[in-house]
Structure formats: C-alpha cells, structure tokens
Design a protein around this motif. Structure first.
Motif, mmCIF file in Angstrom:
data_model
loop_
_atom_site.group_PDB
_atom_site.id
_atom_site.type_symbol
_atom_site.label_atom_id
_atom_site.label_comp_id
_atom_site.label_asym_id
_atom_site.label_seq_id
_atom_site.Cartn_x
_atom_site.Cartn_y
_atom_site.Cartn_z
ATOM 1 N N ILE A 153 53.424 45.790 38.922
ATOM 2 C CA ILE A 153 52.409 45.903 39.979
ATOM 3 C C ILE A 153 51.134 46.513 39.424
ATOM 4 O O ILE A 153 50.022 46.034 39.694
ATOM 5 C CB ILE A 153 52.954 46.744 41.150
ATOM 6 N N GLY A 154 51.285 47.563 38.636
ATOM 7 C CA GLY A 154 50.116 48.202 38.052
ATOM 8 C C GLY A 154 49.354 47.277 37.129
ATOM 9 O O GLY A 154 48.111 47.242 37.144
ATOM 10 N N SER A 155 50.070 46.512 36.334
ATOM 11 C CA SER A 155 49.425 45.587 35.403
ATOM 12 C C SER A 155 48.667 44.499 36.148
ATOM 13 O O SER A 155 47.526 44.149 35.785
ATOM 14 C CB SER A 155 50.483 44.958 34.488
ATOM 15 N N VAL A 156 49.285 43.959 37.190
ATOM 16 C CA VAL A 156 48.627 42.918 37.985
ATOM 17 C C VAL A 156 47.376 43.469 38.661
ATOM 18 O O VAL A 156 46.308 42.832 38.653
ATOM 19 C CB VAL A 156 49.599 42.340 39.028
ATOM 20 N N ALA A 157 47.484 44.661 39.237
ATOM 21 C CA ALA A 157 46.329 45.268 39.913
ATOM 22 C C ALA A 157 45.185 45.512 38.929
ATOM 23 O O ALA A 157 44.015 45.276 39.248
ATOM 24 C CB ALA A 157 46.744 46.580 40.573
ATOM 25 N N ALA A 158 45.512 45.975 37.727
ATOM 26 C CA ALA A 158 44.483 46.214 36.716
ATOM 27 C C ALA A 158 43.836 44.911 36.264
ATOM 28 O O ALA A 158 42.606 44.820 36.119
ATOM 29 C CB ALA A 158 45.084 46.948 35.522
ATOM 30 N N LEU A 159 44.657 43.879 36.062
ATOM 31 C CA LEU A 159 44.111 42.590 35.639
ATOM 32 C C LEU A 159 43.220 41.979 36.714
ATOM 33 O O LEU A 159 42.156 41.419 36.419
ATOM 34 C CB LEU A 159 45.260 41.631 35.299
ATOM 35 N N VAL A 160 43.651 42.081 37.971
ATOM 36 C CA VAL A 160 42.835 41.564 39.076
ATOM 37 C C VAL A 160 41.510 42.327 39.145
ATOM 38 O O VAL A 160 40.433 41.733 39.298
ATOM 39 C CB VAL A 160 43.594 41.679 40.415
ATOM 40 N N THR A 161 41.574 43.644 39.027
ATOM 41 C CA THR A 161 40.362 44.462 39.077
ATOM 42 C C THR A 161 39.426 44.146 37.919
ATOM 43 O O THR A 161 38.200 44.165 38.070
ATOM 44 C CB THR A 161 40.731 45.958 39.042
ATOM 45 N N ALA A 162 39.993 43.817 36.767
ATOM 46 C CA ALA A 162 39.178 43.548 35.575
ATOM 47 C C ALA A 162 38.380 42.263 35.675
ATOM 48 O O ALA A 162 37.369 42.096 34.974
ATOM 49 C CB ALA A 162 40.074 43.501 34.347
ATOM 50 N N ILE A 163 38.797 41.354 36.558
ATOM 51 C CA ILE A 163 38.103 40.069 36.680
ATOM 52 C C ILE A 163 36.627 40.288 37.016
ATOM 53 O O ILE A 163 36.279 40.896 38.025
ATOM 54 C CB ILE A 163 38.756 39.198 37.775
ATOM 55 N N GLY A 164 35.752 39.824 36.147
ATOM 56 C CA GLY A 164 34.315 39.915 36.391
ATOM 57 C C GLY A 164 33.745 41.314 36.354
ATOM 58 O O GLY A 164 32.585 41.519 36.727
ATOM 59 N N SER A 165 34.506 42.289 35.881
ATOM 60 C CA SER A 165 34.032 43.677 35.902
ATOM 61 C C SER A 165 32.824 43.907 35.013
ATOM 62 O O SER A 165 32.073 44.863 35.215
ATOM 63 C CB SER A 165 35.165 44.623 35.471
ATOM 64 N N TRP A 166 32.620 43.044 34.036
ATOM 65 C CA TRP A 166 31.509 43.180 33.100
ATOM 66 C C TRP A 166 30.229 42.512 33.604
ATOM 67 O O TRP A 166 29.177 42.647 32.976
ATOM 68 C CB TRP A 166 31.905 42.540 31.764
ATOM 69 N N LEU A 167 30.306 41.813 34.715
ATOM 70 C CA LEU A 167 29.155 41.036 35.187
ATOM 71 C C LEU A 167 28.023 41.879 35.781
ATOM 72 O O LEU A 167 26.862 41.657 35.450
ATOM 73 C CB LEU A 167 29.619 39.987 36.201
ATOM 74 N N PRO A 168 28.310 42.848 36.667
ATOM 75 C CA PRO A 168 27.195 43.628 37.231
ATOM 76 C C PRO A 168 26.510 44.478 36.169
ATOM 77 O O PRO A 168 27.153 45.023 35.269
ATOM 78 C CB PRO A 168 27.872 44.510 38.290
ATOM 79 N N SER A 169 25.215 44.584 36.298
ATOM 80 C CA SER A 169 24.449 45.472 35.427
ATOM 81 C C SER A 169 24.802 46.925 35.722
ATOM 82 O O SER A 169 25.205 47.274 36.827
ATOM 83 C CB SER A 169 22.951 45.255 35.674
ATOM 84 N N PHE A 170 24.682 47.794 34.723
ATOM 85 C CA PHE A 170 24.771 49.226 34.996
ATOM 86 C C PHE A 170 23.694 49.606 36.011
ATOM 87 O O PHE A 170 22.632 48.981 36.083
ATOM 88 C CB PHE A 170 24.530 50.045 33.723
ATOM 89 N N TRP A 171 23.955 50.641 36.790
ATOM 90 C CA TRP A 171 22.941 51.151 37.709
ATOM 91 C C TRP A 171 22.780 52.643 37.479
ATOM 92 O O TRP A 171 23.331 53.213 36.519
ATOM 93 C CB TRP A 171 23.273 50.812 39.157
#
Length: 470
Positions: free
Chosen positions: A13-31
């Motif tokens: 469950i933890g691995s799936v949640a982390a992988l789902v959260t990681a999707i596109g995580s690099w796309l937004p610019s830092f703020w």
C-alpha cells in the motif's frame, strides 16, 4: 493475517501510494515556500545554526535533514520533493495499520486510498516542505500508541520518539495530543495511578517539545504574514482538507452524514478519537486567530487529514459491499481533477512559473551579462524569488541589486542596494536581463532612464522577461 502478511500488505500500500504521488511531481515549478526550503538547506552547518537563531527555528530539524538530502540527491524538483513523496507512502502504509487497529482491514485499505487522493495530501505530497513528513510521523505515532495501550511496553518508547520528532518537524503536530489522550484513557487500565501513567506517557512528547515551542514564541513575529490569511467558512471548512475541490467536500460530508443518519456509524470511542483528531487542531488555531493573533492557514492542519480519511473510510465500509465500492470509487474520482491540476507547470500558489523565468534568462544569457529581478509587491510573488529557486540559471551573471546575500542578513531576503546605487551599477553594464511584474515596473523605468534599448520581451504568466542593451 499474521504479522508478516500485514507487513507485506502495508508495504505494498505504501509503495503504491508513493508511486501514485510521484506521478508528475516534477512538473510544477518551485515557488516561494520551496525556495525558502532550498535557501535553508543550502546553508553550511554554521550558517544554518546562525540563521535559525534569529528566524524559523521551528524548521531547523527539517532544514538540517534537507541539507543532507540535497547534498546527496541534488536540487531537481523530483529529488527535492522526494522526501514528501516517500512520506505519503509511509503515511498510507501507517494508515492501513491504524485502520486495522481501530476497525478492519477493509477500513484501513479504504482510508489509505482516500488519504492518497485527498487534495491536502495531493498538495503536500509534491511540496518541498515538512507537512507530509510530519503527517507520516503522527500516523505511525498513533499506531505505536495503540500498540502500547495493549500492554506492549516497548511501543511506548517508539511512540514518544516518533511523536516528539513529528513536533520538531512541524510544531502544530502537538495539537493532535488531545485526541491521543482520549483514545489512550478510554482504553487504559482501571485505577487512578495507571491512568495517570498513561496520560503522562501520551503527553510526554509535548513536554519534550517545550524548547521548540519556546523558540516559536520568541520568533512569533515571523507569523505576521498570516494577517492577510482569510478566515471564513470556506477557508476553514473546504480549503483545509479539500483545497479548491469544493465538490469533493460535498461528497465526503454527504456520505458521512448519510451514514450517521442511518445509524450505521456508531459514536463509539474510535469515532470520538477521530473527531477530536480532526477538529481539535482546527478549533485551537481558529480560536487563537480570533482572540490573539493570526496562526491559522489551511495547510497548518495537515496532520488532521488522516483522521478525515479514516472517518470517511469507516462510513463507506459500513454500507453493503456494492454500495461501499461505488461510494469509494466516487470519492477517488472526485479527487482526480485536483490531483491532476496541482501537477501543472503553474500549479503552485500564485500561478508562477519561476523555472520558465529562470530558463528564459539562463538559456540565452552570455557570460558577463547582468540581471535585475523585481523585488517589490507581495513577497511570495516577487520575481527575485526565481534566483532563490533556480540559482544556476543566474550563476555566471552579475547581480546588479545585491549588496549582502540572505545568509548574512538573518532572513530569506538579500539586502539590496539603494536606488541611487542601482543607477550607478546599471551604467557599468552593457546587457541586462530584467524580470518584472505589475508591481515592479520601476525596473523597466530605470532601464529607459539609463538609455538602454530593449532587444527582447517574453511574457511568462504575470512576469515579463526583457533583455536590454546600451
């Protein structure tokens, strides 16, 4: 299930949640807030200690951790946000274990799924701040506490360590202690002495956190920015856990209310525990903001999100299986639009794309070029934040406005030269990159007054990047 099977399911469950959260995580610019994290993390140990003595001492533990992290993994968006992504995975795994403790495997699984797509989680999971880590620590503190109540003495030590660490990572984690006290005393052995021991054990992390609380009081002026935080039913009831996804608020609350009306959700000790965990931090912060000084902003209640996920899961699972599966699917689908939206290039608060601004300058600038970044208006929206977020884009250029770097000023802001000094420096440059916004058109006026010609203009959101040559 035996322990090995439970551990395997939790890890999955933890691995799936982390992988789902990681999707596109690099796309937004830092703020702005993430730039502040980076500025702290880049400091040497001596500089970091000196900085937190005057400002943001409550973030010293997280800053120290991030200092080590970026030394190893670098400063890309994915690497800097990875600790939060991993923390969401750990939180989901812990929430499953917590669901097992208070209800059933089905509740734990549903709670982990709901928590992962909850807008507050979707935001915190790709944010280079301490909220996701603190939330994971609080969840596992609750798991250890419930194990300790069942006479497993060694779990008390684990509880105290994790809960104390959560408070040092994010001070407002201390506000969940009333909920932990409720569940602990409810299940504590009979007898005044035994109950007193249990109460002291639950509250001991709060005692250990007195130093960080004292620092927070001493540096309370840093919360002055909350004067502009709106305090109304929407920011309190919707933004706290659902961000802008008001439709998800209606769906979740509707399911819980229906469940209560149909008396499928008994008001037992577990429900009381979750309600206190959910509401106590919110009520404390809102009340303090109304009576004393502003201390509330929606993300400050992040550590209560697990309680909402568990309460919602208990409501869903209480219905017949077919209806429960449908209700869970509706909740997950309702969270999808927000989950996708917060992964856009300009998804961070203010809609800035500081990465695009930095790239517009860094990709075409020549060694020896100078730059001038606007530093007027709302702090979080100033173009100069781009320098803190993406310094490598400006590394070979001349900073016309800089007098003293931030690590020597005891704040997140560099000390800048006066307007007259800036005029003199402009006269010595031949090519200048200017980034301005509606509140900082003074930079453009300076260039025209110095008789520079504009060679290029690029609009990036609310910011304008221009290249000037004498």
């Amino acid at each position: 299930m035996n322990r090995r099977q439970t551990a395997a399911v939790s890890a999955t469950i933890g691995s799936v949640a982390a992988l789902v959260t990681a999707i596109g995580s690099w796309l937004p610019s830092f703020w702005n807030d993430e730039a502040a994290t980076l500025r702290l993390a880049r400091l040497s140990w001596g500089q970091l200690l000196a900085f937190v003595e005057s400002k943001d001492g409550v973030h010293c533990v997280y800053a120290a951790f991030m200092h080590v992290w970026i030394q190893i993994f670098g400063e890309s968006e994915l690497s800097v946000r990875a600790p939060s992504i991993i923390a969401i995975g750990a939180a989901a795994a812990g929430l499953y274990r917590l669901g097992l403790h208070v209800a059933s495997s089905a509740v734990g699984l549903a709670a982990a799924a709901i928590f992962t797509v909850l807008p507050r989680t979707a935001f915190n999971g790709i944010e280079a701040r301490s909220y996701a880590i603190a939330t994971a620590l609080v969840i596992w503190s609750a798991v250890c506490l419930l194990s300790a109540i069942r006479s497993r003495r060694r779990w008390w030590f684990a509880y105290v360590i994790l809960m104390t660490l959560s408070i040092y990572v994010f001070l407002y984690s201390v506000l969940v202690l009333p909920a932990f006290l409720v569940i602990a005393l409810w299940g504590a052995p009979q007898g005044r002495t035994r109950r007193l021991r249990v109460a002291l054990g639950v509250l001991f992390p709060g005692v250990l956190a007195v130093p960080i609380a004292a620092i927070a009081v001493y540096q309370s002026e840093q919360l002055a920015w909350l004067q502009n935080q709106l305090l109304n039913p929407y920011t309190i009831g919707v933004e706290t856990f659902f961000g802008s996804a008001w439709w998800m608020t209606l769906i979740v609350l509707g399911i819980i209310v229906i469940c209560i009306v149909l008396t499928r959700l008994a008001i037992d000790r577990t429900v009381v525990f979750l309600l206190v965990w959910l509401l106590a931090p919110l009520l404390v912060l809102v009340t303090a903001s109304l009576i004393f000084q502003p201390v509330f902003t929606p993300r400050y209640v992040s550590t209560s999100a697990p309680a909402l996920a568990l309460l919602t899961a208990m409501a869903v699972v209480s219905f017949p299986r077919r209806f429960a599966v449908g209700a869970l699917a509706v909740i997950l689908a309702a969270g999808a639009p927000y989950f996708v939206a917060v992964r856009a290039d300009t998804a961070k608060p203010g809609g800035q794309n500081l990465r695009a601004v930095a790239n517009a300058v860094g990709s075409e600038a020549m060694p020896g070029d100078a730059f001038l970044l606007g530093d007027l208006g709302i702090v979080s929206l100033r173009p100069r934040v781009a320098l803190a977020a993406y310094p490598t884009a400006f590394a070979d250029l001349v900073d016309l406005a800089l007098r003293t770097p931030y690590f020597s000023t005891g704040s997140y802001s560099d000390e800048l030269v006066t307007r007259d000094e800036l005029k003199e420096r402009i006269r010595t440059a031949r090519r200048i990159w200017v980034v301005s916004n509606d509140d900082a058109s003074a930079e453009v006026d300076l260039m025209r007054a110095a008789r520079f010609d504009r060679l290029k203009k690029t609009e990036i959101g609310d910011m304008t990047v221009t290249l000037w040559r004498r």
